[in-house]
Design a protein around this motif. Sequence first.
Motif, PDB file in Angstrom:
ATOM      1  N   SER A   1     107.379 109.061  67.669  1.00  0.00           N
ATOM      2  CA  SER A   1     108.412 108.124  68.097  1.00  0.00           C
ATOM      3  C   SER A   1     108.876 108.560  69.482  1.00  0.00           C
ATOM      4  CB  SER A   1     109.582 108.100  67.117  1.00  0.00           C
ATOM      5  OG  SER A   1     110.228 109.359  67.111  1.00  0.00           O
ATOM      6  N   VAL A   2     109.528 107.659  70.188  1.00  0.00           N
ATOM      7  CA  VAL A   2     109.952 107.937  71.561  1.00  0.00           C
ATOM      8  C   VAL A   2     111.427 107.588  71.701  1.00  0.00           C
ATOM      9  CG1 VAL A   2     109.526 107.460  74.007  1.00  0.00           C
ATOM     10  CG2 VAL A   2     107.642 107.278  72.372  1.00  0.00           C
ATOM     11  N   VAL A   3     112.191 108.504  72.302  1.00  0.00           N
ATOM     12  CA  VAL A   3     113.582 108.222  72.638  1.00  0.00           C
ATOM     13  C   VAL A   3     113.670 107.937  74.129  1.00  0.00           C
ATOM     14  CG1 VAL A   3     114.503 109.589  70.722  1.00  0.00           C
ATOM     15  CG2 VAL A   3     114.176 110.663  72.960  1.00  0.00           C
ATOM     16  N   ASN A   4     114.835 107.563  74.587  1.00  0.00           N
ATOM     17  CA  ASN A   4     115.002 107.198  75.987  1.00  0.00           C
ATOM     18  C   ASN A   4     114.970 108.422  76.900  1.00  0.00           C
ATOM     19  OD1 ASN A   4     115.318 105.465  78.150  1.00  0.00           O
ATOM     20  ND2 ASN A   4     117.218 104.552  77.399  1.00  0.00           N
ATOM     21  N   ILE A   5     114.888 108.178  78.165  1.00  0.00           N
ATOM     22  CA  ILE A   5     114.783 109.215  79.196  1.00  0.00           C
ATOM     23  C   ILE A   5     115.982 110.154  79.129  1.00  0.00           C
ATOM     24  CG2 ILE A   5     114.631 109.649  81.685  1.00  0.00           C
ATOM     25  CD1 ILE A   5     113.472 106.691  81.844  1.00  0.00           C
TER      26      ILE A   5
ATOM     27  N   ALA B   1     107.686 106.846  84.339  1.00  0.00           N
ATOM     28  CA  ALA B   1     106.260 107.117  84.099  1.00  0.00           C
ATOM     29  C   ALA B   1     106.035 107.843  82.769  1.00  0.00           C
ATOM     30  CB  ALA B   1     105.650 107.900  85.267  1.00  0.00           C
ATOM     31  N   PRO B   2     106.757 108.952  82.481  1.00  0.00           N
ATOM     32  CA  PRO B   2     106.526 109.580  81.173  1.00  0.00           C
ATOM     33  C   PRO B   2     106.983 108.698  80.008  1.00  0.00           C
ATOM     34  CG  PRO B   2     108.259 110.741  82.355  1.00  0.00           C
ATOM     35  CD  PRO B   2     107.629 109.769  83.313  1.00  0.00           C
ATOM     36  N   LEU B   3     108.042 107.921  80.195  1.00  0.00           N
ATOM     37  CA  LEU B   3     108.485 107.010  79.134  1.00  0.00           C
ATOM     38  C   LEU B   3     107.375 106.027  78.785  1.00  0.00           C
ATOM     39  CD1 LEU B   3     110.666 105.719  77.276  1.00  0.00           C
ATOM     40  CD2 LEU B   3     111.325 104.335  79.252  1.00  0.00           C
TER      41      LEU B   3
ATOM     42  N   GLY C   1     108.282 115.566  81.577  1.00  0.00           N
ATOM     43  CA  GLY C   1     108.371 114.622  82.689  1.00  0.00           C
ATOM     44  C   GLY C   1     106.966 114.356  83.194  1.00  0.00           C
ATOM     45  N   MET C   2     106.853 114.160  84.498  1.00  0.00           N
ATOM     46  CA  MET C   2     105.564 113.881  85.127  1.00  0.00           C
ATOM     47  C   MET C   2     104.863 112.721  84.416  1.00  0.00           C
ATOM     48  SD  MET C   2     105.598 116.047  87.647  1.00  0.00           S
ATOM     49  CE  MET C   2     103.942 116.019  88.245  1.00  0.00           C
ATOM     50  N   GLU C   3     103.715 112.966  83.779  1.00  0.00           N
ATOM     51  CA  GLU C   3     103.009 111.882  83.088  1.00  0.00           C
ATOM     52  C   GLU C   3     103.319 111.861  81.597  1.00  0.00           C
ATOM     53  OE1 GLU C   3     100.327 115.329  82.310  1.00  0.00           O
ATOM     54  OE2 GLU C   3     101.578 114.700  83.967  1.00  0.00           O
ATOM     55  N   GLY C   4     104.062 112.837  81.090  1.00  0.00           N
ATOM     56  CA  GLY C   4     104.498 112.825  79.693  1.00  0.00           C
ATOM     57  C   GLY C   4     103.406 113.055  78.677  1.00  0.00           C
ATOM     58  N   ALA C   5     102.345 113.726  79.057  1.00  0.00           N
ATOM     59  CA  ALA C   5     101.190 113.892  78.171  1.00  0.00           C
ATOM     60  C   ALA C   5     101.434 114.849  77.013  1.00  0.00           C
ATOM     61  CB  ALA C   5      99.983 114.368  78.970  1.00  0.00           C
TER      62      ALA C   5
ATOM     63  N   ALA D   1     108.991 112.167  70.967  1.00  0.00           N
ATOM     64  CA  ALA D   1     108.697 112.296  72.386  1.00  0.00           C
ATOM     65  C   ALA D   1     109.983 112.081  73.185  1.00  0.00           C
ATOM     66  CB  ALA D   1     107.634 111.279  72.792  1.00  0.00           C
ATOM     67  N   LEU D   2     110.278 113.024  74.048  1.00  0.00           N
ATOM     68  CA  LEU D   2     111.491 113.004  74.861  1.00  0.00           C
ATOM     69  C   LEU D   2     111.103 112.999  76.334  1.00  0.00           C
ATOM     70  CD1 LEU D   2     114.526 113.350  75.446  1.00  0.00           C
ATOM     71  CD2 LEU D   2     114.282 115.774  74.843  1.00  0.00           C
ATOM     72  N   PRO D   3     111.018 111.809  76.955  1.00  0.00           N
ATOM     73  CA  PRO D   3     110.677 111.768  78.375  1.00  0.00           C
ATOM     74  C   PRO D   3     111.836 112.283  79.223  1.00  0.00           C
ATOM     75  CG  PRO D   3     111.202 109.561  77.576  1.00  0.00           C
ATOM     76  CD  PRO D   3     111.244 110.479  76.385  1.00  0.00           C
ATOM     77  N   THR D   4     111.496 113.025  80.265  1.00  0.00           N
ATOM     78  CA  THR D   4     112.532 113.549  81.152  1.00  0.00           C
ATOM     79  C   THR D   4     112.372 112.974  82.551  1.00  0.00           C
ATOM     80  OG1 THR D   4     111.276 115.512  81.794  1.00  0.00           O
ATOM     81  CG2 THR D   4     112.650 115.690  79.814  1.00  0.00           C
ATOM     82  N   SER D   5     113.454 113.014  83.279  1.00  0.00           N
ATOM     83  CA  SER D   5     113.474 112.414  84.622  1.00  0.00           C
ATOM     84  C   SER D   5     113.088 113.401  85.709  1.00  0.00           C
ATOM     85  CB  SER D   5     114.877 111.855  84.906  1.00  0.00           C
ATOM     86  OG  SER D   5     115.837 112.896  84.830  1.00  0.00           O
ATOM     87  N   VAL D   6     112.536 114.537  85.347  1.00  0.00           N
ATOM     88  CA  VAL D   6     112.225 115.584  86.330  1.00  0.00           C
ATOM     89  C   VAL D   6     110.761 115.544  86.728  1.00  0.00           C
ATOM     90  CG1 VAL D   6     114.068 117.064  85.485  1.00  0.00           C
ATOM     91  CG2 VAL D   6     111.775 117.300  84.546  1.00  0.00           C
ATOM     92  N   GLY D   7     110.444 116.310  87.736  1.00  0.00           N
ATOM     93  CA  GLY D   7     109.071 116.410  88.209  1.00  0.00           C
ATOM     94  C   GLY D   7     108.935 115.837  89.594  1.00  0.00           C
ATOM     95  N   TYR D   8     107.828 116.106  90.187  1.00  0.00           N
ATOM     96  CA  TYR D   8     107.562 115.614  91.529  1.00  0.00           C
ATOM     97  C   TYR D   8     106.521 114.511  91.435  1.00  0.00           C
ATOM     98  CZ  TYR D   8     104.135 119.253  90.587  1.00  0.00           C
ATOM     99  OH  TYR D   8     103.201 120.047  89.982  1.00  0.00           O
ATOM    100  N   GLY D   9     106.280 113.850  92.536  1.00  0.00           N
ATOM    101  CA  GLY D   9     105.304 112.773  92.534  1.00  0.00           C
ATOM    102  C   GLY D   9     105.931 111.452  92.134  1.00  0.00           C
ATOM    103  N   ALA D  10     105.143 110.627  91.496  1.00  0.00           N
ATOM    104  CA  ALA D  10     105.552 109.262  91.179  1.00  0.00           C
ATOM    105  C   ALA D  10     106.014 109.137  89.727  1.00  0.00           C
ATOM    106  CB  ALA D  10     104.407 108.295  91.460  1.00  0.00           C
ATOM    107  N   GLY D  11     106.965 109.966  89.335  1.00  0.00           N
ATOM    108  CA  GLY D  11     107.498 109.894  87.978  1.00  0.00           C
ATOM    109  C   GLY D  11     108.543 108.811  87.817  1.00  0.00           C
ATOM    110  N   PHE D  12     109.043 108.285  88.939  1.00  0.00           N
ATOM    111  CA  PHE D  12     110.019 107.196  88.935  1.00  0.00           C
ATOM    112  C   PHE D  12     111.224 107.479  88.054  1.00  0.00           C
ATOM    113  CE2 PHE D  12     105.855 105.218  89.806  1.00  0.00           C
ATOM    114  CZ  PHE D  12     106.098 104.783  91.103  1.00  0.00           C
TER     115      PHE D  12
END
Length: 177
Positions: free
Chosen positions: A152-156, A138-140, A104-108, A123-134
């Motif tokens: 490759s990237v999958v959805n959140i 943001a990680p997506l 999550g967060m910035e997805g780095a 790459a698996l973006p997650t919906s967790v974290g604090y701040g402006a991850g929206f």
Amino acid sequence: PVLGTKCSREQADFLAQNQLNTIFDPCSGIIVSGWGKKPSLNGSVAVCTGGTADIPAAEEAAKTIEFFGGTVSRYYDVGVAGLHRLLNKIEEIRKADIVIAAAGMEGALASVIAGLTSAPVIALPTSVGYGAGFGGIAPLLSMLNSCAEGMSVVNIDNGFGAGTLACRILRMKGNVS
């Protein structure tokens, strides 16, 4: 065999009350049947998380891979905020045929791992974290805009999609038995 995703405790309890032989993992939300012949895949997948809050999505991916007969090694809480954690495990991670990086967060994490390994990275973006991850946006976007090749990237929060993609790659590599 049957696999259910995004399942609740109530759904698992309903199945148990009706004497259906299933196993429920509350962390991942995965329900698997206790019947049928399970497939077998040769090859290994390293499932990594940036932090502990990413574990539910990562476990959904890991349990999906295991359901389809793949082997999973878990490397949790190896995020780039403490790069030494990842570097302490990178040699083990490099042994995997495929790497899933949940963050999550910035997805780095996914970009860094893709730069340090030769395996395909999912790459698996997650919906967790604090701040402006929206909620994972943001990680997506960071993962989609990465300059790291072979990723490759999958959805959140789509651990199932990441796990399924890993299994398809293993099958393409001829790792089916």
